[in-house]
Design a protein around this motif. Structure first.
Motif, mmCIF file in Angstrom:
data_model
loop_
_atom_site.group_PDB
_atom_site.id
_atom_site.type_symbol
_atom_site.label_atom_id
_atom_site.label_comp_id
_atom_site.label_asym_id
_atom_site.label_seq_id
_atom_site.Cartn_x
_atom_site.Cartn_y
_atom_site.Cartn_z
ATOM 1 N N HIS A 149 -11.675 73.792 81.952
ATOM 2 C CA HIS A 149 -11.335 74.752 82.920
ATOM 3 C C HIS A 149 -11.900 74.650 84.190
ATOM 4 O O HIS A 149 -13.037 73.984 84.308
ATOM 5 C CB HIS A 149 -11.368 75.938 82.290
ATOM 6 C CG HIS A 149 -12.592 76.616 82.119
ATOM 7 N ND1 HIS A 149 -13.491 77.285 82.938
ATOM 8 C CD2 HIS A 149 -13.431 76.554 81.066
ATOM 9 C CE1 HIS A 149 -14.453 77.689 82.371
ATOM 10 N NE2 HIS A 149 -14.869 77.207 81.267
ATOM 11 N N HIS A 150 -11.413 75.315 85.278
ATOM 12 C CA HIS A 150 -11.859 75.056 86.836
ATOM 13 C C HIS A 150 -13.045 75.759 87.145
ATOM 14 O O HIS A 150 -13.730 75.740 88.112
ATOM 15 C CB HIS A 150 -10.759 75.547 87.645
ATOM 16 C CG HIS A 150 -10.588 76.953 87.718
ATOM 17 N ND1 HIS A 150 -10.162 78.122 86.606
ATOM 18 C CD2 HIS A 150 -10.861 77.766 88.692
ATOM 19 C CE1 HIS A 150 -10.223 79.202 87.079
ATOM 20 N NE2 HIS A 150 -10.450 79.186 88.395
ATOM 21 N N ILE A 151 -13.617 76.608 86.150
ATOM 22 C CA ILE A 151 -14.975 77.302 86.596
ATOM 23 C C ILE A 151 -16.038 76.494 85.972
ATOM 24 O O ILE A 151 -16.245 76.710 84.889
ATOM 25 C CB ILE A 151 -15.093 78.711 85.894
ATOM 26 C CG1 ILE A 151 -13.786 79.529 86.258
ATOM 27 C CG2 ILE A 151 -16.344 79.580 86.454
ATOM 28 C CD1 ILE A 151 -13.778 80.974 86.004
ATOM 29 N N LEU A 152 -16.765 75.818 86.855
ATOM 30 C CA LEU A 152 -17.689 74.900 86.596
ATOM 31 C C LEU A 152 -19.003 75.363 86.829
ATOM 32 O O LEU A 152 -19.367 76.477 87.572
ATOM 33 C CB LEU A 152 -17.628 73.696 87.558
ATOM 34 C CG LEU A 152 -16.271 72.801 87.447
ATOM 35 C CD1 LEU A 152 -15.966 71.862 88.619
ATOM 36 C CD2 LEU A 152 -15.865 72.147 86.138
ATOM 37 N N ASP A 153 -20.163 75.059 86.013
ATOM 38 C CA ASP A 153 -21.381 75.677 86.111
ATOM 39 C C ASP A 153 -22.142 74.450 86.735
ATOM 40 O O ASP A 153 -22.394 73.212 86.086
ATOM 41 C CB ASP A 153 -21.915 75.675 84.471
ATOM 42 C CG ASP A 153 -23.327 76.112 84.444
ATOM 43 O OD1 ASP A 153 -24.036 76.216 85.390
ATOM 44 O OD2 ASP A 153 -23.674 76.511 83.311
ATOM 45 N N ALA A 154 -22.895 74.703 87.788
ATOM 46 C CA ALA A 154 -23.457 73.753 88.654
ATOM 47 C C ALA A 154 -24.790 73.266 87.908
ATOM 48 O O ALA A 154 -25.339 72.221 88.269
ATOM 49 C CB ALA A 154 -23.686 74.339 90.049
ATOM 50 N N ASN A 155 -25.268 73.909 86.965
ATOM 51 C CA ASN A 155 -26.413 73.610 86.217
ATOM 52 C C ASN A 155 -26.296 72.560 85.452
ATOM 53 O O ASN A 155 -27.151 71.840 84.932
ATOM 54 C CB ASN A 155 -27.190 74.733 85.432
ATOM 55 C CG ASN A 155 -27.696 75.779 86.690
ATOM 56 O OD1 ASN A 155 -28.221 75.392 87.570
ATOM 57 N ND2 ASN A 155 -27.441 77.006 86.350
ATOM 58 N N THR A 156 -24.943 72.635 84.789
ATOM 59 C CA THR A 156 -24.693 71.366 83.863
ATOM 60 C C THR A 156 -23.725 70.397 84.459
ATOM 61 O O THR A 156 -23.751 69.021 83.828
ATOM 62 C CB THR A 156 -23.982 71.960 82.489
ATOM 63 O OG1 THR A 156 -22.911 72.647 83.123
ATOM 64 C CG2 THR A 156 -24.872 73.045 81.930
ATOM 65 N N GLY A 157 -23.050 70.611 85.423
ATOM 66 C CA GLY A 157 -22.062 69.928 86.053
ATOM 67 C C GLY A 157 -20.575 69.774 85.221
ATOM 68 O O GLY A 157 -19.540 69.106 85.437
ATOM 69 N N TYR A 158 -20.571 70.753 84.045
ATOM 70 C CA TYR A 158 -19.607 70.772 83.224
ATOM 71 C C TYR A 158 -18.614 72.303 83.438
ATOM 72 O O TYR A 158 -19.407 73.141 83.789
ATOM 73 C CB TYR A 158 -19.636 70.614 81.642
ATOM 74 C CG TYR A 158 -20.049 69.131 81.501
ATOM 75 C CD1 TYR A 158 -19.083 68.345 80.849
ATOM 76 C CD2 TYR A 158 -21.299 68.611 81.886
ATOM 77 C CE1 TYR A 158 -19.439 67.099 80.689
ATOM 78 C CE2 TYR A 158 -21.443 66.955 81.432
ATOM 79 C CZ TYR A 158 -20.321 66.432 80.888
ATOM 80 O OH TYR A 158 -20.685 65.029 80.777
ATOM 81 N N PRO A 159 -17.416 72.107 82.792
ATOM 82 C CA PRO A 159 -16.984 73.732 82.807
ATOM 83 C C PRO A 159 -17.849 74.700 82.327
ATOM 84 O O PRO A 159 -18.346 74.305 81.292
ATOM 85 C CB PRO A 159 -15.713 73.431 82.069
ATOM 86 C CG PRO A 159 -15.208 71.957 82.532
ATOM 87 C CD PRO A 159 -16.597 71.097 82.459
ATOM 88 N N ALA A 160 -17.871 75.957 82.627
ATOM 89 C CA ALA A 160 -18.644 76.976 82.039
ATOM 90 C C ALA A 160 -18.284 77.042 80.619
ATOM 91 O O ALA A 160 -17.307 76.965 80.228
ATOM 92 C CB ALA A 160 -18.357 78.106 82.694
ATOM 93 N N ALA A 161 -19.434 76.961 79.845
ATOM 94 C CA ALA A 161 -19.204 77.148 78.032
ATOM 95 C C ALA A 161 -20.193 78.086 77.542
ATOM 96 O O ALA A 161 -20.830 78.076 76.724
ATOM 97 C CB ALA A 161 -19.654 75.811 77.487
ATOM 98 N N SER A 162 -19.802 79.293 78.268
ATOM 99 C CA SER A 162 -20.860 80.659 77.974
ATOM 100 C C SER A 162 -20.261 81.315 76.896
ATOM 101 O O SER A 162 -20.894 82.527 76.487
ATOM 102 C CB SER A 162 -21.076 81.471 79.255
ATOM 103 O OG SER A 162 -19.724 82.022 79.739
ATOM 104 N N GLY A 163 -19.017 81.372 76.548
ATOM 105 C CA GLY A 163 -18.506 82.017 75.511
ATOM 106 C C GLY A 163 -17.554 83.152 76.056
ATOM 107 O O GLY A 163 -16.851 83.815 75.419
ATOM 108 N N VAL A 164 -17.745 83.210 77.551
ATOM 109 C CA VAL A 164 -16.595 84.217 78.049
ATOM 110 C C VAL A 164 -15.394 83.479 78.472
ATOM 111 O O VAL A 164 -15.467 82.520 79.267
ATOM 112 C CB VAL A 164 -17.474 84.845 79.550
ATOM 113 C CG1 VAL A 164 -16.386 85.681 80.308
ATOM 114 C CG2 VAL A 164 -18.700 85.714 78.911
#
Lengths: 332, 121
Positions: free
Chosen positions: A252-267
Protein backbone atom coordinates in the motif's frame (compact mmCIF):
# COMPACT_ATOMS: atom_id res chain seq x y z
CA UNK A 1 -58.65 48.61 -1.10
CA UNK A 2 -56.00 49.63 1.42
CA UNK A 3 -56.29 46.21 3.01
CA UNK A 4 -55.73 44.50 -0.30
CA UNK A 5 -52.65 46.62 -0.88
CA UNK A 6 -51.38 45.77 2.59
CA UNK A 7 -51.84 42.07 1.99
CA UNK A 8 -50.05 42.27 -1.35
CA UNK A 9 -47.14 44.07 0.29
CA UNK A 10 -47.02 41.50 3.04
CA UNK A 11 -46.85 38.66 0.55
CA UNK A 12 -44.08 40.45 -1.36
CA UNK A 13 -42.22 40.92 1.92
CA UNK A 14 -42.55 37.25 2.85
CA UNK A 15 -41.27 36.18 -0.58
CA UNK A 16 -38.34 38.61 -0.34
CA UNK A 17 -37.42 37.44 3.14
CA UNK A 18 -37.53 33.85 1.97
CA UNK A 19 -35.19 34.73 -0.90
CA UNK A 20 -32.74 36.57 1.34
CA UNK A 21 -32.79 34.03 4.16
CA UNK A 22 -29.63 31.93 4.43
CA UNK A 23 -29.98 28.89 2.19
CA UNK A 24 -28.25 25.54 2.39
CA UNK A 25 -25.75 25.38 -0.43
CA UNK A 26 -23.15 22.95 -1.70
CA UNK A 27 -19.99 23.84 -3.60
CA UNK A 28 -18.52 20.87 -5.47
CA UNK A 29 -15.51 20.12 -7.57
CA UNK A 30 -12.04 18.61 -7.69
CA UNK A 31 -8.86 19.87 -6.14
CA UNK A 32 -5.48 18.44 -5.16
CA UNK A 33 -6.26 15.15 -6.86
CA UNK A 34 -9.44 14.67 -4.80
CA UNK A 35 -13.13 15.32 -4.83
CA UNK A 36 -14.27 18.17 -2.64
CA UNK A 37 -17.63 19.44 -1.47
CA UNK A 38 -18.57 22.17 0.95
CA UNK A 39 -22.04 22.22 2.51
CA UNK A 40 -22.66 25.69 3.88
CA UNK A 41 -25.51 27.88 5.02
CA UNK A 42 -25.33 31.37 3.60
CA UNK A 43 -27.47 33.95 1.84
CA UNK A 44 -24.64 34.48 -0.66
CA UNK A 45 -23.43 31.99 -3.26
CA UNK A 46 -19.77 31.38 -2.38
CA UNK A 47 -19.16 28.40 -4.68
CA UNK A 48 -16.83 30.29 -7.02
CA UNK A 49 -14.82 31.82 -4.19
CA UNK A 50 -14.35 28.41 -2.57
CA UNK A 51 -13.19 26.97 -5.90
CA UNK A 52 -10.75 29.88 -6.36
CA UNK A 53 -9.33 29.49 -2.86
CA UNK A 54 -8.76 25.76 -3.34
CA UNK A 55 -7.11 26.20 -6.71
CA UNK A 56 -4.84 28.91 -5.35
CA UNK A 57 -3.72 26.54 -2.56
CA UNK A 58 -3.18 23.80 -5.14
CA UNK A 59 -1.12 26.14 -7.33
CA UNK A 60 0.95 27.22 -4.35
CA UNK A 61 1.73 23.82 -2.90
CA UNK A 62 1.03 20.98 -5.31
CA UNK A 63 4.08 19.07 -6.40
CA UNK A 64 2.53 18.78 -9.88
CA UNK A 65 2.14 22.50 -10.52
CA UNK A 66 5.14 24.30 -12.07
CA UNK A 67 6.36 27.13 -9.89
CA UNK A 68 4.70 25.80 -6.75
CA UNK A 69 6.64 25.63 -3.51
CA UNK A 70 7.42 21.93 -3.80
CA UNK A 71 8.04 22.07 -7.56
CA UNK A 72 10.65 24.81 -6.98
CA UNK A 73 12.34 22.89 -4.19
CA UNK A 74 12.32 19.64 -6.16
CA UNK A 75 13.74 21.25 -9.31
CA UNK A 76 16.55 22.99 -7.43
CA UNK A 77 20.02 21.56 -7.36
CA UNK A 78 22.21 20.76 -4.41
CA UNK A 79 23.16 23.77 -2.24
CA UNK A 80 20.99 26.15 -4.26
CA UNK A 81 19.27 28.65 -1.96
CA UNK A 82 15.54 28.61 -2.58
CA UNK A 83 13.83 31.74 -1.27
CA UNK A 84 10.41 31.39 0.30
CA UNK A 85 7.49 33.64 1.09
CA UNK A 86 6.68 33.98 4.77
CA UNK A 87 3.55 31.84 4.27
CA UNK A 88 5.69 29.10 2.69
CA UNK A 89 8.25 29.29 5.48
CA UNK A 90 5.48 29.00 8.07
CA UNK A 91 3.92 25.98 6.39
CA UNK A 92 7.27 24.24 5.92
CA UNK A 93 8.26 24.99 9.48
CA UNK A 94 5.00 23.39 10.73
CA UNK A 95 5.56 20.40 8.47
CA UNK A 96 9.19 19.95 9.59
CA UNK A 97 8.10 20.21 13.22
CA UNK A 98 5.45 17.53 12.67
CA UNK A 99 7.97 15.28 11.04
CA UNK A 100 10.23 15.67 14.05
CA UNK A 101 7.39 15.10 16.54
CA UNK A 102 6.42 11.87 14.78
CA UNK A 103 10.04 10.63 14.62
CA UNK A 104 9.85 10.75 10.85
CA UNK A 105 6.71 8.61 10.64
CA UNK A 106 5.21 11.58 8.83
CA UNK A 107 7.89 12.28 6.27
CA UNK A 108 7.28 14.84 3.51
CA UNK A 109 10.67 13.97 1.99
CA UNK A 110 9.45 10.51 1.05
CA UNK A 111 8.75 11.34 -2.61
CA UNK A 112 11.73 9.34 -4.02
CA UNK A 113 10.38 6.19 -2.32
CA UNK A 114 6.79 6.92 -3.35
CA UNK A 115 7.91 7.26 -6.97
CA UNK A 116 10.01 4.12 -6.84
CA UNK A 117 7.05 2.14 -5.52
CA UNK A 118 4.84 3.74 -8.18
CA UNK A 119 2.32 5.25 -5.80
CA UNK A 120 2.51 8.68 -7.43
CA UNK A 121 -0.27 9.60 -9.88
CA UNK A 122 -1.91 8.31 -12.04
CA UNK A 123 -2.15 5.41 -9.57
CA UNK A 124 -2.25 2.61 -12.12
CA UNK A 125 -2.10 -0.44 -9.86
CA UNK A 126 -2.54 -3.15 -12.46
CA UNK A 127 0.39 -5.51 -12.84
CA UNK A 128 2.53 -3.62 -10.34
CA UNK A 129 5.58 -5.40 -8.99
CA UNK A 130 7.50 -4.32 -5.86
CA UNK A 131 10.87 -2.67 -6.63
CA UNK A 132 14.27 -4.33 -6.10
CA UNK A 133 15.85 -4.25 -2.67
CA UNK A 134 18.91 -2.27 -3.89
CA UNK A 135 16.76 0.45 -5.46
CA UNK A 136 14.71 0.66 -2.25
CA UNK A 137 17.87 1.30 -0.24
CA UNK A 138 19.00 4.02 -2.68
CA UNK A 139 15.60 5.75 -2.58
CA UNK A 140 15.51 5.41 1.20
CA UNK A 141 18.76 7.37 1.54
CA UNK A 142 17.20 10.12 -0.59
CA UNK A 143 13.94 10.17 1.37
CA UNK A 144 15.33 11.90 4.41
CA UNK A 145 14.32 15.15 6.03
CA UNK A 146 17.95 15.59 7.11
CA UNK A 147 18.77 16.50 3.50
CA UNK A 148 16.80 19.73 3.89
CA UNK A 149 17.88 22.80 5.80
CA UNK A 150 15.07 25.26 6.45
CA UNK A 151 16.13 28.72 7.56
CA UNK A 152 13.13 30.41 9.11
CA UNK A 153 14.88 33.72 9.78
CA UNK A 154 16.10 34.07 6.19
CA UNK A 155 12.95 32.54 4.65
CA UNK A 156 14.90 30.05 2.62
CA UNK A 157 15.57 26.35 2.21
CA UNK A 158 18.60 24.46 0.91
CA UNK A 159 18.97 20.78 0.14
CA UNK A 160 22.15 18.77 0.27
CA UNK A 161 21.26 16.29 -2.50
CA UNK A 162 19.92 17.35 -5.90
CA UNK A 163 17.51 14.43 -6.10
CA UNK A 164 15.95 14.97 -2.69
CA UNK A 165 12.30 16.05 -3.05
CA UNK A 166 9.39 17.19 -0.93
CA UNK A 167 5.71 16.32 -1.26
CA UNK A 168 3.16 17.88 1.06
CA UNK A 169 0.39 15.61 -0.24
CA UNK A 170 -0.03 13.78 3.09
CA UNK A 171 -0.92 16.99 4.93
CA UNK A 172 -2.00 19.61 2.43
CA UNK A 173 -5.65 18.56 2.33
CA UNK A 174 -5.96 19.19 6.06
CA UNK A 175 -4.30 22.56 5.63
CA UNK A 176 -6.62 23.41 2.71
CA UNK A 177 -9.79 22.25 4.52
CA UNK A 178 -8.86 24.56 7.40
CA UNK A 179 -8.20 27.46 5.05
CA UNK A 180 -11.68 27.02 3.52
CA UNK A 181 -13.25 26.74 6.99
CA UNK A 182 -11.50 29.92 8.17
CA UNK A 183 -12.50 31.75 5.01
CA UNK A 184 -16.17 30.84 5.47
CA UNK A 185 -16.26 31.55 9.18
CA UNK A 186 -14.07 34.62 9.48
CA UNK A 187 -14.33 36.38 6.13
CA UNK A 188 -17.86 35.45 5.11
CA UNK A 189 -19.58 35.06 8.45
CA UNK A 190 -21.01 31.68 7.46
CA UNK A 191 -22.76 30.21 10.47
CA UNK A 192 -22.30 26.53 9.68
CA UNK A 193 -20.41 24.47 7.14
CA UNK A 194 -18.92 21.07 6.47
CA UNK A 195 -15.77 21.13 4.34
CA UNK A 196 -14.90 17.80 2.69
CA UNK A 197 -11.68 17.40 0.71
CA UNK A 198 -10.76 13.84 -0.23
CA UNK A 199 -11.83 12.35 3.12
CA UNK A 200 -10.48 15.18 5.26
CA UNK A 201 -13.41 16.98 6.90
CA UNK A 202 -13.63 20.30 8.77
CA UNK A 203 -16.66 21.17 10.92
CA UNK A 204 -17.65 24.83 11.09
CA UNK A 205 -20.31 26.28 13.40
CA UNK A 206 -21.75 23.02 14.69
CA UNK A 207 -20.81 19.40 15.24
CA UNK A 208 -21.27 16.79 12.50
CA UNK A 209 -21.75 13.03 12.55
CA UNK A 210 -18.91 11.45 10.58
CA UNK A 211 -18.61 7.86 9.39
CA UNK A 212 -15.24 6.18 8.84
CA UNK A 213 -14.69 4.19 5.64
CA UNK A 214 -14.50 0.44 6.32
CA UNK A 215 -10.85 -0.41 5.61
CA UNK A 216 -11.85 -3.86 4.34
CA UNK A 217 -14.77 -5.00 2.15
CA UNK A 218 -18.03 -4.29 3.93
CA UNK A 219 -21.76 -4.22 3.36
CA UNK A 220 -21.90 -0.95 5.26
CA UNK A 221 -20.93 2.47 3.97
CA UNK A 222 -18.96 3.12 7.14
CA UNK A 223 -17.36 0.96 9.83
CA UNK A 224 -18.11 3.26 12.76
CA UNK A 225 -19.13 6.83 13.37
CA UNK A 226 -18.25 9.63 15.75
CA UNK A 227 -19.17 13.25 16.39
CA UNK A 228 -16.80 15.78 14.90
CA UNK A 229 -17.02 18.77 17.20
CA UNK A 230 -17.31 22.31 15.90
CA UNK A 231 -13.97 23.86 14.95
CA UNK A 232 -12.28 20.47 14.47
CA UNK A 233 -10.92 18.72 11.43
CA UNK A 234 -10.63 14.97 10.96
CA UNK A 235 -8.50 12.98 8.54
CA UNK A 236 -8.33 9.27 7.84
CA UNK A 237 -5.42 7.34 6.35
CA UNK A 238 -5.35 3.67 5.57
CA UNK A 239 -3.70 0.89 3.65
CA UNK A 240 -6.84 0.42 1.54
CA UNK A 241 -6.73 3.65 -0.42
CA UNK A 242 -4.04 2.82 -2.97
CA UNK A 243 -2.53 -0.62 -2.98
CA UNK A 244 -1.75 -3.65 -5.05
CA UNK A 245 -1.48 -7.29 -4.21
CA UNK A 246 1.62 -9.17 -5.35
CA UNK A 247 2.26 -12.78 -4.28
CA UNK A 248 -0.55 -12.51 -1.72
CA UNK A 249 1.05 -9.50 -0.07
CA UNK A 250 -0.67 -6.13 0.06
CA UNK A 251 1.64 -3.28 -0.95
CA UNK A 252 0.00 0.00 0.00
CA UNK A 253 0.89 3.65 -0.46
CA UNK A 254 1.77 4.61 3.12
CA UNK A 255 5.49 4.00 3.15
CA UNK A 256 7.77 3.79 6.17
CA UNK A 257 10.93 5.76 5.43
CA UNK A 258 12.79 3.80 8.11
CA UNK A 259 12.39 0.54 6.21
CA UNK A 260 11.71 1.78 2.70
CA UNK A 261 8.68 -0.54 2.57
CA UNK A 262 4.93 -0.01 3.02
CA UNK A 263 4.12 0.42 6.70
CA UNK A 264 3.57 -2.95 8.39
CA UNK A 265 2.57 -1.76 11.83
CA UNK A 266 -0.68 -3.70 12.08
CA UNK A 267 -2.73 -0.53 11.66
CA UNK A 268 -5.00 -0.57 8.62
CA UNK A 269 -6.78 2.73 9.21
CA UNK A 270 -6.27 5.75 11.42
CA UNK A 271 -8.69 8.62 11.96
CA UNK A 272 -7.32 11.68 13.72
CA UNK A 273 -9.19 14.74 15.01
CA UNK A 274 -7.48 18.04 15.79
CA UNK A 275 -8.35 21.71 15.60
CA UNK A 276 -5.53 22.10 13.07
CA UNK A 277 -6.22 20.18 9.85
CA UNK A 278 -2.55 20.02 8.86
CA UNK A 279 -1.78 18.26 12.14
CA UNK A 280 -4.79 15.90 11.85
CA UNK A 281 -3.78 14.92 8.32
CA UNK A 282 -0.08 14.42 9.10
CA UNK A 283 -0.81 12.44 12.28
CA UNK A 284 -3.25 10.10 10.49
CA UNK A 285 -0.43 9.07 8.16
CA UNK A 286 2.06 8.86 11.03
CA UNK A 287 -0.18 6.55 13.10
CA UNK A 288 -0.45 4.04 10.22
CA UNK A 289 3.36 3.95 10.14
CA UNK A 290 3.87 3.83 13.93
CA UNK A 291 1.24 1.30 14.95
CA UNK A 292 -1.58 1.40 17.47
CA UNK A 293 0.38 1.73 20.69
CA UNK A 294 2.91 4.35 19.62
CA UNK A 295 0.22 6.02 17.54
CA UNK A 296 -2.11 6.42 20.51
CA UNK A 297 0.74 7.88 22.57
CA UNK A 298 1.53 10.31 19.77
CA UNK A 299 -2.07 11.52 19.58
CA UNK A 300 -2.07 12.08 23.32
CA UNK A 301 1.18 14.03 23.09
CA UNK A 302 -0.15 16.23 20.28
CA UNK A 303 -3.50 16.95 21.92
CA UNK A 304 -5.32 15.02 19.20
CA UNK A 305 -8.10 12.46 19.49
CA UNK A 306 -8.81 9.58 17.16
CA UNK A 307 -9.65 5.99 16.37
CA UNK A 308 -7.10 3.44 15.16
CA UNK A 309 -8.19 0.24 13.40
CA UNK A 310 -5.87 -2.77 13.59
CA UNK A 311 -5.65 -5.65 11.13
CA UNK A 312 -7.67 -7.75 13.61
CA UNK A 313 -10.48 -5.22 13.04
CA UNK A 314 -10.20 -3.88 16.54
CA UNK A 315 -10.81 -0.17 17.07
CA UNK A 316 -8.44 1.51 19.50
CA UNK A 317 -10.09 4.76 20.56
CA UNK A 318 -8.10 7.75 21.81
CA UNK A 319 -10.43 10.07 23.72
CA UNK A 320 -13.04 9.69 20.99
CA UNK A 321 -16.45 8.06 21.42
CA UNK A 322 -17.33 5.85 18.48
CA UNK A 323 -20.44 3.88 17.55
CA UNK A 324 -19.79 0.71 15.57
CA UNK A 325 -21.93 0.16 12.47
CA UNK A 326 -20.20 -2.77 10.76
CA UNK A 327 -20.32 -5.47 13.42
CA UNK A 328 -17.20 -7.21 12.13
CA UNK A 329 -15.30 -4.40 13.88
CA UNK A 330 -15.12 -4.20 17.64
CA UNK A 331 -13.90 -1.63 20.10
CA UNK A 332 -10.67 -2.76 21.73
CA UNK B 1 -74.39 60.97 17.66
CA UNK B 2 -72.37 58.62 15.49
CA UNK B 3 -72.44 55.01 16.51
CA UNK B 4 -68.94 53.62 17.14
CA UNK B 5 -68.23 50.41 15.36
CA UNK B 6 -68.00 47.66 17.95
CA UNK B 7 -64.40 46.58 18.65
CA UNK B 8 -63.55 43.31 17.07
CA UNK B 9 -60.27 41.43 17.43
CA UNK B 10 -60.37 39.94 13.94
CA UNK B 11 -61.89 41.19 10.78
CA UNK B 12 -62.45 39.21 7.67
CA UNK B 13 -59.16 40.29 6.03
CA UNK B 14 -57.21 39.49 9.16
CA UNK B 15 -58.65 36.00 9.23
CA UNK B 16 -57.81 35.56 5.56
CA UNK B 17 -54.29 36.82 6.08
CA UNK B 18 -53.72 34.50 9.03
CA UNK B 19 -55.03 31.59 7.00
CA UNK B 20 -52.67 32.38 4.10
CA UNK B 21 -49.71 32.64 6.46
CA UNK B 22 -50.64 29.39 8.21
CA UNK B 23 -50.83 27.59 4.88
CA UNK B 24 -47.42 29.01 3.90
CA UNK B 25 -45.89 27.94 7.21
CA UNK B 26 -47.50 24.51 6.90
CA UNK B 27 -46.16 24.01 3.39
CA UNK B 28 -42.67 25.13 4.45
CA UNK B 29 -42.62 22.69 7.34
CA UNK B 30 -43.98 19.92 5.14
CA UNK B 31 -41.32 20.36 2.47
CA UNK B 32 -38.55 20.82 5.03
CA UNK B 33 -39.39 17.76 7.09
CA UNK B 34 -41.17 15.40 4.70
CA UNK B 35 -39.38 12.07 4.78
CA UNK B 36 -37.65 11.39 1.51
CA UNK B 37 -37.83 7.66 1.50
CA UNK B 38 -35.68 5.53 -0.71
CA UNK B 39 -32.16 6.18 -1.82
CA UNK B 40 -31.12 8.02 -4.94
CA UNK B 41 -28.02 8.03 -7.06
CA UNK B 42 -26.81 11.51 -7.87
CA UNK B 43 -24.44 11.89 -10.77
CA UNK B 44 -22.20 14.94 -10.74
CA UNK B 45 -20.10 16.00 -13.70
CA UNK B 46 -17.51 18.67 -12.96
CA UNK B 47 -19.24 19.49 -9.69
CA UNK B 48 -22.65 20.03 -11.33
CA UNK B 49 -25.62 17.74 -10.75
CA UNK B 50 -26.15 15.93 -14.04
CA UNK B 51 -28.88 13.52 -13.05
CA UNK B 52 -30.65 12.15 -9.99
CA UNK B 53 -32.17 8.71 -10.32
CA UNK B 54 -34.04 6.47 -7.90
CA UNK B 55 -32.28 3.24 -6.99
CA UNK B 56 -35.59 1.41 -7.28
CA UNK B 57 -35.67 1.71 -11.07
CA UNK B 58 -33.12 -0.19 -13.12
CA UNK B 59 -31.56 2.03 -15.75
CA UNK B 60 -28.34 2.94 -17.50
CA UNK B 61 -27.13 6.48 -17.91
CA UNK B 62 -24.66 7.08 -20.69
CA UNK B 63 -22.18 9.88 -20.08
CA UNK B 64 -19.47 11.10 -22.39
CA UNK B 65 -16.67 9.06 -20.84
CA UNK B 66 -18.45 6.37 -18.86
CA UNK B 67 -21.76 4.66 -18.19
CA UNK B 68 -23.58 4.49 -14.88
CA UNK B 69 -25.65 1.37 -14.37
CA UNK B 70 -28.45 1.14 -11.80
CA UNK B 71 -29.62 -2.41 -11.16
CA UNK B 72 -31.24 -4.13 -8.19
CA UNK B 73 -30.91 -1.08 -6.00
CA UNK B 74 -27.19 -0.79 -6.65
CA UNK B 75 -25.02 1.39 -8.82
CA UNK B 76 -21.76 0.90 -10.65
CA UNK B 77 -19.66 2.56 -13.29
CA UNK B 78 -18.96 0.63 -16.48
CA UNK B 79 -17.25 1.35 -19.80
CA UNK B 80 -15.04 4.12 -18.42
CA UNK B 81 -12.40 5.42 -20.81
CA UNK B 82 -10.01 6.64 -18.09
CA UNK B 83 -6.56 5.03 -17.86
CA UNK B 84 -6.71 3.84 -14.25
CA UNK B 85 -10.31 2.49 -14.22
CA UNK B 86 -10.44 3.04 -10.46
CA UNK B 87 -14.12 3.96 -10.84
CA UNK B 88 -14.93 0.58 -12.43
CA UNK B 89 -12.87 -1.28 -9.86
CA UNK B 90 -14.83 0.39 -7.06
CA UNK B 91 -17.56 -2.11 -7.96
CA UNK B 92 -21.21 -1.75 -7.00
CA UNK B 93 -22.37 0.60 -4.27
CA UNK B 94 -25.82 0.84 -2.74
CA UNK B 95 -25.52 2.29 0.75
CA UNK B 96 -26.32 5.91 1.50
CA UNK B 97 -23.09 7.88 1.73
CA UNK B 98 -21.11 5.65 -0.61
CA UNK B 99 -19.71 7.14 -3.80
CA UNK B 100 -17.74 6.28 -6.90
CA UNK B 101 -15.30 8.92 -8.05
CA UNK B 102 -13.71 9.05 -11.49
CA UNK B 103 -11.03 11.69 -11.07
CA UNK B 104 -9.77 11.79 -14.68
CA UNK B 105 -13.30 12.37 -15.98
CA UNK B 106 -14.36 14.52 -13.01
CA UNK B 107 -17.44 12.40 -12.37
CA UNK B 108 -18.88 11.57 -8.94
CA UNK B 109 -21.74 9.13 -8.39
CA UNK B 110 -23.12 9.42 -4.88
CA UNK B 111 -25.85 7.54 -3.03
CA UNK B 112 -28.04 9.97 -1.15
CA UNK B 113 -30.89 9.40 1.26
CA UNK B 114 -31.45 9.16 4.97
CA UNK B 115 -28.31 8.37 6.94
CA UNK B 116 -27.00 8.65 10.46
CA UNK B 117 -23.83 10.29 9.18
CA UNK B 118 -23.35 13.54 7.33
CA UNK B 119 -20.02 12.69 5.68
CA UNK B 120 -17.58 9.80 5.40
CA UNK B 121 -13.90 10.20 6.20
Amino acid sequence: MRKLAAICMLIVLVVCLAACAPAERTARGFSMGSEYYVNYTSSADLDAEIADLLSSIEESFSVKVDGSLTARINAASKDEVISLTSEETQLLSDVFELSKMTDGAFNPAILPLVKLWGFDPPYEMNGKVPPMEESIQVAKELSSMSLFDLNTSLNSIVKSRSNAALDLGAAIKGYAANRVADFLLQEKGVSEALVYLGGTIAAVGRSYEIGVTPPRDSDESYAFRFTLEEGRTCATSGDYERFYIYNNTRYHHILDANTGYPAASGVISATVVHSNGLIADALATAVVVLGAEKGAALLEKCGATGAIVTSEKRIVTCNLTVTVKDKSYEIA
Amino acid sequence: MKLRRPFRLFRIWDVLLILVLLVLVGLTIYFALAPRDGAFAEIYVDGKLYKRVSLSNDTTIQLEHLTVEVANGKVRVIDADCPDKICEKRGTIGKVGQSVVCLPNRVVVKITGKSEVEAIS
